[in-house]
Design a protein around this motif. Structure first.
Motif, PDB file in Angstrom:
ATOM      1  N   ASP A   1       0.855  -1.190   0.000  1.00 41.77           N
ATOM      2  CA  ASP A   1       0.000   0.000   0.000  1.00 41.77           C
ATOM      3  C   ASP A   1       0.892   1.241   0.000  1.00 41.77           C
ATOM      4  O   ASP A   1       2.084   1.169   0.333  1.00 41.77           O
ATOM      5  N   LYS A   2       0.306   2.382  -0.363  1.00 43.92           N
ATOM      6  CA  LYS A   2       1.067   3.624  -0.424  1.00 43.92           C
ATOM      7  C   LYS A   2       1.793   3.883   0.896  1.00 43.92           C
ATOM      8  O   LYS A   2       1.242   3.660   1.971  1.00 43.92           O
ATOM      9  N   LEU A   3       3.010   4.347   0.782  1.00 42.69           N
ATOM     10  CA  LEU A   3       3.822   4.629   1.965  1.00 42.69           C
ATOM     11  C   LEU A   3       3.370   5.919   2.635  1.00 42.69           C
ATOM     12  O   LEU A   3       2.831   6.817   1.991  1.00 42.69           O
ATOM     13  N   GLY A   4       3.608   6.014   3.948  1.00 45.62           N
ATOM     14  CA  GLY A   4       3.275   7.215   4.686  1.00 45.62           C
ATOM     15  C   GLY A   4       4.198   8.357   4.303  1.00 45.62           C
ATOM     16  O   GLY A   4       5.298   8.145   3.772  1.00 45.62           O
ATOM     17  N   ALA A   5       3.765   9.572   4.575  1.00 50.14           N
ATOM     18  CA  ALA A   5       4.530  10.759   4.198  1.00 50.14           C
ATOM     19  C   ALA A   5       5.921  10.772   4.838  1.00 50.14           C
ATOM     20  O   ALA A   5       6.896  11.182   4.203  1.00 50.14           O
ATOM     21  N   ASP A   6       6.042  10.321   6.095  1.00 48.46           N
ATOM     22  CA  ASP A   6       7.332  10.329   6.791  1.00 48.46           C
ATOM     23  C   ASP A   6       8.336   9.403   6.106  1.00 48.46           C
ATOM     24  O   ASP A   6       9.507   9.763   5.916  1.00 48.46           O
ATOM     25  N   VAL A   7       7.869   8.205   5.739  1.00 48.51           N
ATOM     26  CA  VAL A   7       8.748   7.232   5.073  1.00 48.51           C
ATOM     27  C   VAL A   7       9.154   7.749   3.699  1.00 48.51           C
ATOM     28  O   VAL A   7      10.325   7.658   3.297  1.00 48.51           O
ATOM     29  N   LEU A   8       8.197   8.290   2.971  1.00 48.25           N
ATOM     30  CA  LEU A   8       8.486   8.831   1.641  1.00 48.25           C
ATOM     31  C   LEU A   8       9.475   9.989   1.723  1.00 48.25           C
ATOM     32  O   LEU A   8      10.387  10.095   0.896  1.00 48.25           O
ATOM     33  N   ALA A   9       9.284  10.848   2.716  1.00 47.54           N
ATOM     34  CA  ALA A   9      10.173  12.001   2.868  1.00 47.54           C
ATOM     35  C   ALA A   9      11.614  11.559   3.106  1.00 47.54           C
ATOM     36  O   ALA A   9      12.551  12.105   2.513  1.00 47.54           O
ATOM     37  N   GLN A  10      11.798  10.548   3.957  1.00 50.99           N
ATOM     38  CA  GLN A  10      13.140  10.043   4.241  1.00 50.99           C
ATOM     39  C   GLN A  10      13.745   9.376   3.009  1.00 50.99           C
ATOM     40  O   GLN A  10      14.927   9.564   2.697  1.00 50.99           O
ATOM     41  N   THR A  11      12.918   8.607   2.273  1.00 48.27           N
ATOM     42  CA  THR A  11      13.379   7.941   1.051  1.00 48.27           C
ATOM     43  C   THR A  11      13.820   8.962   0.008  1.00 48.27           C
ATOM     44  O   THR A  11      14.858   8.812  -0.648  1.00 48.27           O
ATOM     45  N   LEU A  12      13.025  10.018  -0.147  1.00 50.07           N
ATOM     46  CA  LEU A  12      13.337  11.060  -1.129  1.00 50.07           C
ATOM     47  C   LEU A  12      14.591  11.839  -0.732  1.00 50.07           C
ATOM     48  O   LEU A  12      15.410  12.190  -1.594  1.00 50.07           O
ATOM     49  N   LYS A  13      14.732  12.093   0.552  1.00 47.89           N
ATOM     50  CA  LYS A  13      15.909  12.820   1.027  1.00 47.89           C
ATOM     51  C   LYS A  13      17.186  12.068   0.650  1.00 47.89           C
ATOM     52  O   LYS A  13      18.152  12.671   0.153  1.00 47.89           O
ATOM     53  N   VAL A  14      17.167  10.757   0.859  1.00 51.89           N
ATOM     54  CA  VAL A  14      18.323   9.919   0.508  1.00 51.89           C
ATOM     55  C   VAL A  14      18.561   9.937  -1.000  1.00 51.89           C
ATOM     56  O   VAL A  14      19.697  10.047  -1.466  1.00 51.89           O
ATOM     57  N   LYS A  15      17.477   9.847  -1.769  1.00 44.94           N
ATOM     58  CA  LYS A  15      17.600   9.822  -3.228  1.00 44.94           C
ATOM     59  C   LYS A  15      18.208  11.126  -3.752  1.00 44.94           C
ATOM     60  O   LYS A  15      19.115  11.109  -4.592  1.00 44.94           O
ATOM     61  N   PHE A  16      17.713  12.258  -3.271  1.00 49.29           N
ATOM     62  CA  PHE A  16      18.227  13.545  -3.733  1.00 49.29           C
ATOM     63  C   PHE A  16      19.694  13.730  -3.341  1.00 49.29           C
ATOM     64  O   PHE A  16      20.499  14.234  -4.126  1.00 49.29           O
ATOM     65  N   GLU A  17      20.045  13.286  -2.124  1.00 48.07           N
ATOM     66  CA  GLU A  17      21.432  13.406  -1.669  1.00 48.07           C
ATOM     67  C   GLU A  17      22.371  12.559  -2.513  1.00 48.07           C
ATOM     68  O   GLU A  17      23.475  12.988  -2.854  1.00 48.07           O
ATOM     69  N   LYS A  18      21.926  11.344  -2.863  1.00 48.24           N
ATOM     70  CA  LYS A  18      22.749  10.452  -3.700  1.00 48.24           C
ATOM     71  C   LYS A  18      23.011  11.056  -5.067  1.00 48.24           C
ATOM     72  O   LYS A  18      24.041  10.799  -5.695  1.00 48.24           O
ATOM     73  N   ASN A  19      22.044  11.842  -5.541  1.00 54.08           N
ATOM     74  CA  ASN A  19      22.183  12.460  -6.857  1.00 54.08           C
ATOM     75  C   ASN A  19      22.760  13.874  -6.790  1.00 54.08           C
ATOM     76  O   ASN A  19      22.740  14.616  -7.778  1.00 54.08           O
ATOM     77  N   GLY A  20      23.272  14.241  -5.615  1.00 49.21           N
ATOM     78  CA  GLY A  20      23.917  15.532  -5.448  1.00 49.21           C
ATOM     79  C   GLY A  20      22.987  16.718  -5.550  1.00 49.21           C
ATOM     80  O   GLY A  20      23.404  17.822  -5.929  1.00 49.21           O
ATOM     81  N   ALA A  21      21.717  16.500  -5.246  1.00 49.89           N
ATOM     82  CA  ALA A  21      20.726  17.579  -5.344  1.00 49.89           C
ATOM     83  C   ALA A  21      20.256  17.989  -3.950  1.00 49.89           C
ATOM     84  O   ALA A  21      20.046  17.149  -3.083  1.00 49.89           O
TER      85      ALA A  21
END
Length: 324
Positions: free
Chosen positions: A130-150
């Motif tokens: 099921d769709k992930l909660g906002a907190d989990v998504l926020a942490q996942t996105l933070k890691v993704k953006f950091e990995k891509n230098g953004a």
């Protein structure tokens, strides 16, 4: 188990049977890929079998699952949309799952979980996609953006999640677009608003927010835009009705926590937090009046008593009057 727990669980052990289901298709396919990678099957033509769950027999599944893998450590049987119910006295699949062959892994890939799987659920590892909660998504996105230098602000991440209605497929695509466009600059809320198309549910929530703030001009302007985009006011009234039903429920259940309200309403916690601000500016009696008004508008449109666009504008103006 939840989708976010799958990766670590696969590192610990490979289960004999999995069920992948949930309302986020992106997560469902991602879970399937994670299991495939963990099995590390090199000869897929021999050791990876895909079956149609609507036509395959229980005996076919068991027979295929009883074959030892060739060269590889594991053999996998993927059963898509399992819907066959046992009609024989002896349930061969149930018997197999009670004593499975460890070299073979059954993967029931059923995004919309079928009742036919109920007899086997206690013996299958269910992966909740099921769709992930906002907190989990926020942490996942933070890691993704950091990995891509953004660089991206917390508010921009929250806006991205809201605009995409927690849908991981959209979030993944939109975040890739933002990273590419940013070109080293920090991604702001304004950048998200300019580049990301808002989900319909969020747009309707935004409309309700303008009404709650008593911003008549923005409310009517957005209503006109949505009506043109969705080809008619009827497509706006229904989600608006659902929104105010939620607001009413939250308003009359102030003793319950966000988590309890989310569970009772069948929504994520972020949706509860979103409507709480609206509940502050309307009394429960006013909200009941709004819900009834939207119900009547829907009925009158269907009966041909009023045109849908006229009904939409009338309802919005009436809610604004109640707001005052």
């Amino acid at each position: 188990m939840k989708f976010v727990e799958l990766k670590k669980d696969l590192q610990k052990e490979i289960r004999p049977a999995y069920l992948i289901s949930g309302n986020d298709r992106f997560l469902c396919y991602s879970a399937l890929e994670q299991i495939k990678q963990a099995l590390n099957i090199s000869l897929a033509e021999l050791n990876y079998v895909i079956m149609d769950g609507a036509t395959v027999s229980l005996q076919d599944i068991v027979e295929s699952a009883s074959v030892f893998p060739f060269v590889d450590q594991y053999r996998a049987i993927q059963i898509n949309n399992f819907s066959i119910k046992n009609k024989a006295k002896e349930d061969k699949l149930l018997n197999y799952l009670k004593n499975p062959m460890r070299e073979c892994v059954l993967i029931f890939f059923s995004i919309d979980q079928s009742d036919a799987l109920k007899p086997y659920l206690s013996l299958i590892c269910s992966v909740d996609c099921d769709k992930l909660g906002a907190d989990v998504l926020a942490q996942t996105l933070k890691v993704k953006f950091e990995k891509n230098g953004a660089k991206i602000s917390k508010e921009a991440i929250e806006t991205l999640i809201l605009f995409c209605n927690n849908d991981m497929a959209r979030i993944s695509g939109e975040s890739d677009k933002l990273i590419s466009f940013a070109d080293g600059k920090e991604i702001s809320v304004d950048m998200v608003k300019k580049l990301v198309v808002e989900d319909k549910e969020y747009q309707v929530f935004e409309l309700a927010e303008f009404i709650a703030k008593n911003d008549k001009f923005k409310a009517l302007d957005l209503a006109e835009t949505l009506s043109n985009d969705k080809k008619g006011g009827f497509s706006i009234l229904t989600p608006l009705y659902n929104n105010y039903r939620r607001v009413l429920y939250v308003a009359i259940n102030k003793d319950k926590t966000d988590s309890e309200l989310a569970s009772l309403l069948g929504v994520k916690e972020y949706a509860v937090k979103m409507v709480k601000s609206q509940a502050k500016v309307f009394s429960p009696r006013s909200l009941k009046k709004i819900v009834d008004m939207l119900y009547d508008a829907d009925r009158n449109i269907k009966m041909g008593k009023i045109k849908e666009d006229i009904a939409m504008y009338q309802v919005i103006l009436n809610i604004l009057k109640i707001r005052r």
